[in-house]
Motif scaffolding. Sequence first.
Motif, PDB file in Angstrom:
ATOM      1  N   PRO A   1       1.473   2.541  -2.460  1.00  6.85           N
ATOM      2  CA  PRO A   1       0.338   1.602  -2.409  1.00  6.85           C
ATOM      3  C   PRO A   1      -0.913   2.273  -1.855  1.00  6.85           C
ATOM      4  O   PRO A   1      -0.846   3.208  -1.046  1.00  6.85           O
ATOM      5  CB  PRO A   1       0.827   0.501  -1.464  1.00  6.85           C
ATOM      6  CG  PRO A   1       2.318   0.600  -1.498  1.00  6.85           C
ATOM      7  CD  PRO A   1       2.611   2.059  -1.661  1.00  6.85           C
TER       8      PRO A   1
ATOM      9  N   THR B   1       3.164  -6.263   0.383  1.00  9.68           N
ATOM     10  CA  THR B   1       1.865  -5.707   0.030  1.00  9.68           C
ATOM     11  C   THR B   1       0.995  -6.778  -0.623  1.00  9.68           C
ATOM     12  O   THR B   1       1.357  -7.947  -0.681  1.00  9.68           O
ATOM     13  CB  THR B   1       2.037  -4.516  -0.929  1.00  9.68           C
ATOM     14  OG1 THR B   1       2.709  -4.979  -2.113  1.00  9.68           O
ATOM     15  CG2 THR B   1       2.871  -3.408  -0.296  1.00  9.68           C
TER      16      THR B   1
ATOM     17  N   ILE C   1      -4.066   2.333   0.596  1.00 12.46           N
ATOM     18  CA  ILE C   1      -4.317   1.800   1.934  1.00 12.46           C
ATOM     19  C   ILE C   1      -5.786   1.412   1.961  1.00 12.46           C
ATOM     20  O   ILE C   1      -6.664   2.246   1.693  1.00 12.46           O
ATOM     21  CB  ILE C   1      -4.008   2.834   3.034  1.00 12.46           C
ATOM     22  CG1 ILE C   1      -2.529   3.246   2.972  1.00 12.46           C
ATOM     23  CG2 ILE C   1      -4.338   2.247   4.409  1.00 12.46           C
ATOM     24  CD1 ILE C   1      -2.140   4.302   3.989  1.00 12.46           C
TER      25      ILE C   1
ATOM     26  N   SER D   1      -1.056  -2.118  -6.110  1.00 12.86           N
ATOM     27  CA  SER D   1      -0.430  -2.498  -4.848  1.00 12.86           C
ATOM     28  C   SER D   1      -1.215  -1.907  -3.677  1.00 12.86           C
ATOM     29  O   SER D   1      -1.543  -0.717  -3.680  1.00 12.86           O
ATOM     30  CB  SER D   1       1.014  -1.991  -4.822  1.00 12.86           C
ATOM     31  OG  SER D   1       1.656  -2.364  -3.615  1.00 12.86           O
ATOM     32  N   CYS D   2      -1.520  -2.742  -2.691  1.00  9.08           N
ATOM     33  CA  CYS D   2      -2.308  -2.291  -1.538  1.00  9.08           C
ATOM     34  C   CYS D   2      -1.672  -2.728  -0.219  1.00  9.08           C
ATOM     35  O   CYS D   2      -1.098  -3.806  -0.117  1.00  9.08           O
ATOM     36  CB  CYS D   2      -3.723  -2.871  -1.599  1.00  9.08           C
ATOM     37  SG  CYS D   2      -4.745  -2.254  -2.941  1.00  9.08           S
ATOM     38  N   VAL D   3      -1.809  -1.883   0.774  1.00  9.17           N
ATOM     39  CA  VAL D   3      -1.431  -2.199   2.145  1.00  9.17           C
ATOM     40  C   VAL D   3      -2.720  -2.242   2.952  1.00  9.17           C
ATOM     41  O   VAL D   3      -3.587  -1.374   2.797  1.00  9.17           O
ATOM     42  CB  VAL D   3      -0.488  -1.124   2.731  1.00  9.17           C
ATOM     43  CG1 VAL D   3      -0.242  -1.378   4.214  1.00  9.17           C
ATOM     44  CG2 VAL D   3       0.831  -1.116   1.975  1.00  9.17           C
ATOM     45  N   GLU D   4      -2.862  -3.242   3.805  1.00  8.63           N
ATOM     46  CA  GLU D   4      -4.092  -3.372   4.583  1.00  8.63           C
ATOM     47  C   GLU D   4      -3.997  -2.661   5.927  1.00  8.63           C
ATOM     48  O   GLU D   4      -3.025  -2.823   6.663  1.00  8.63           O
ATOM     49  CB  GLU D   4      -4.423  -4.846   4.811  1.00  8.63           C
ATOM     50  CG  GLU D   4      -5.740  -5.053   5.542  1.00  8.63           C
ATOM     51  CD  GLU D   4      -6.122  -6.516   5.658  1.00  8.63           C
ATOM     52  OE1 GLU D   4      -7.261  -6.803   6.065  1.00  8.63           O
ATOM     53  OE2 GLU D   4      -5.275  -7.384   5.344  1.00  8.63           O
TER      54      GLU D   4
END
Length: 234
Positions: A78, A39, A80, A114-117
């Motif tokens: 996470p 992430t 999005i 926390s990030c998901v692309e």
Amino acid sequence: MATKKTPATPAAPQLTKMARSLKGMAEAKIVGVNKSVPTFNVDPRIIKVREGFNGRPIDLAHVAEIKQAKKAGAYFPPYIVAVLDGEVYMIDGHHRLWADMELIAEGLPIKAVSCVEFTGNDAERTMLMIGSQGGLAMTPLQLGVKYKEMVNLHKWSVKQVADFRGKSSQHVSDMIALANTDSAIQEMVTSGAVAGAVALKTVKGHGSKAAAVLAEGIEAAKAAGKTKVTPKGL
């Protein structure tokens, strides 16, 4: 009803370089974005929200629950997000972001989330938002509004929307029909006095007289000490 205002927060880092992805932003060492396999750690203050994109209006009671859970150390998945024209935009996690902004304003040092692309197109981003609903499910009317957007704006067929959602074409058509009802009926559904399924059934059975029939049903329900119209009450 008081208008909800975005919580006041400390100034976010300024994005000074154009990038097309979180990876690119991290590699360019843009302040606020760091890689953390698989992430990305992103400063929540730089995450933007597109007006009207989220099908669910912000529910402040739900935000309060998230804040309480976060303070207690609860785990959340996470965010999005998508990178558009060098800016980070929320796709899924609007209520969590609102909660984080309030917590930051209250003094909690949240440096990154926390990030998901997500890298799909605009239509796919909308469908992802519709399908996520991890914390707060969309109502039938809210679904109908977004399904209608997919058909009218993004030119998807009813079957395409249904297949993508794992639903029947009838479900999608019914939700769109609900979104096409008169504003008076939609207000009844939004207030909780009438369930979406009851409203739709009444429209099918009474046509242009549906709003009047439902209004009478609401009054009858109130007289009986009930808060919602039931099919038997119509």
